[in-house]
Design an enzyme around this catalytic site. Sequence first.
Site, short mmCIF file in Angstrom:
data_model
loop_
_atom_site.label_atom_id
_atom_site.label_comp_id
_atom_site.label_asym_id
_atom_site.label_seq_id
_atom_site.Cartn_x
_atom_site.Cartn_y
_atom_site.Cartn_z
N LYS A 113 -1.29 12.79 3.89
CA LYS A 113 -0.20 13.15 4.80
C LYS A 113 0.40 14.51 4.44
CE LYS A 113 1.17 8.74 6.73
NZ LYS A 113 2.25 7.76 6.94
N LYS A 195 -11.70 5.98 9.13
CA LYS A 195 -10.83 4.90 9.64
C LYS A 195 -10.36 5.21 11.06
CE LYS A 195 -6.37 4.79 8.71
NZ LYS A 195 -5.00 4.61 8.24
N LYS A 198 -4.01 5.74 14.32
CA LYS A 198 -3.04 6.00 15.39
C LYS A 198 -2.95 7.48 15.69
CE LYS A 198 0.39 2.70 13.64
NZ LYS A 198 1.46 2.67 12.66
P1 TYM Z 1 0.55 1.12 9.36
O1 TYM Z 1 1.67 1.08 10.33
O2 TYM Z 1 -0.14 2.41 9.14
O3 TYM Z 1 -0.56 0.06 9.76
C1 TYM Z 1 -0.25 -1.29 10.01
C2 TYM Z 1 -1.33 -2.19 9.47
O4 TYM Z 1 -2.59 -1.92 10.12
C3 TYM Z 1 -3.60 -1.73 9.15
N1 TYM Z 1 -4.59 -0.77 9.69
C4 TYM Z 1 -5.89 -1.04 9.83
N2 TYM Z 1 -6.63 -2.13 9.54
C5 TYM Z 1 -7.95 -2.09 9.82
N3 TYM Z 1 -8.57 -1.01 10.34
C6 TYM Z 1 -7.89 0.12 10.64
N4 TYM Z 1 -8.50 1.17 11.17
C7 TYM Z 1 -6.47 0.14 10.39
N5 TYM Z 1 -5.49 1.06 10.55
C8 TYM Z 1 -4.35 0.48 10.12
C9 TYM Z 1 -2.86 -1.18 7.94
O5 TYM Z 1 -3.60 -1.36 6.75
C10 TYM Z 1 -1.60 -2.00 7.97
O6 TYM Z 1 -1.81 -3.27 7.38
N6 TYM Z 1 2.94 1.24 5.01
C11 TYM Z 1 2.50 0.36 6.07
C12 TYM Z 1 3.63 -0.41 6.72
C13 TYM Z 1 4.48 -1.15 5.74
C14 TYM Z 1 4.12 -2.32 5.01
C15 TYM Z 1 5.27 -2.66 4.24
C16 TYM Z 1 2.97 -3.10 4.99
C17 TYM Z 1 5.76 -0.84 5.40
N7 TYM Z 1 6.23 -1.74 4.49
C18 TYM Z 1 5.26 -3.78 3.40
C19 TYM Z 1 2.99 -4.23 4.12
C20 TYM Z 1 4.10 -4.55 3.36
C21 TYM Z 1 1.81 1.18 7.13
O7 TYM Z 1 2.02 2.34 7.25
O8 TYM Z 1 1.01 0.50 7.97
#
Ligand code: TYM
Length: 332
Positions: A113, A195, A198
């Site tokens: 990032k 990957k 978004k």
């Molecule tokens: P975020 O918002 O980027 O993504 C949400 C969830 O989706 C999963 N993910 C994927 N899984 C499979 N294939 C993909 N291409 C893919 N892209 C995204 C991510 O692994 C995630 O599980 N930091 C976290 C949000 C968060 C969080 C937490 C998660 C904040 N606090 C506490 C768990 C526990 C995040 O940015 O996810």
Amino acid sequence: MEGKTVYSAIQPSGNLTIGNYVGSIRNWLTMQDEYDCYYAMANMHAITVRQEPSELRRRTLELAALYIACGIDPEKCTLYVQSQVPQHAELAWVLNTVTYVGEMERMTQFKDKSQKHADNINMGLMDYPVLMAADILLYQADFVPVGQDQTQHVEITRDIAIRFNNRFGETFTVPKALILKQGAKIASLQEPTKKMSKSDENPNASVYLTDDKDTILRKFKRAVTDSGNEIRFAPEEKAGVSNLLTIYAAFTGKTMEEAEREFSGKGYGEFKLAVGEAVADKLAPVQAEQARILKDKAYLSGVLSSGAERAFKTARKTLSKVYRKVGFYQGE
Ligand code: TYM
């Protein structure tokens, strides 16, 4: 496994992709009957990159409606908006003092990032994993269902919990990441070794949960595969085809063997169309339900305020324990 707690969250930033659905939300659904589940909209994490305020507010509600439309039951789980529970920021501050700068500098997502937002490498971006640790540890979570890209953050959460417990006495449950065997890393349709994200600039690389059927079919039709003609699961050799098979299995509930059998001897064109149709057929009712929920503002705000209230009760208990352990005066 009675009495175990599950915690996860998604950032309301950008359009959610089928990767988010397959890697996380789908996984959450199976847990709500068995465990005490907390699912949050991580809007405090979202502002570590620039967000348009009105859009952030709108996306937060859209994400809440999406959770419910996907089948997350707010009667069974605690669904809430992170910023409505002040203990997240408060615990993050304390945890900052047992986390080292060097550890944060080494985080893969921070490095990625920082490159992508070179003009905005703010303290929050670096501190992001500590806030995530605070999220998880506040609820004494046993399990954290996430996609593969978040495993490093769950690992550092474990390190922080163990370090705090060693220094101040048993305080936090040390959580475990729950990663799916298949679907933890849905790949880009254009670069199947990367990957699906978004924030990908190529709109054909990601299938968004808001895409309509024509768009979905078109994106799958253009998906990058290989010059062969065999449809089988072999991620090293056939990254594109294997990714499509994974998506197909996830969206139909079939096993990988069933999916492989179904397409054995078939052509790539027919295969891609079937994958697109499976995704579109599953998403259409979810989209309709999400739109219906979003219109019912009173219902949605009711769900979120009772979720925040429930989360607050648990969070307050943990934070008070932490404050006692570190020696903060809390009145007589
Ligand atoms: P975020 O918002 O980027 O993504 C949400 C969830 O989706 C999963 N993910 C994927 N899984 C499979 N294939 C993909 N291409 C893919 N892209 C995204 C991510 O692994 C995630 O599980 N930091 C976290 C949000 C968060 C969080 C937490 C998660 C904040 N606090 C506490 C768990 C526990 C995040 O940015 O996810």
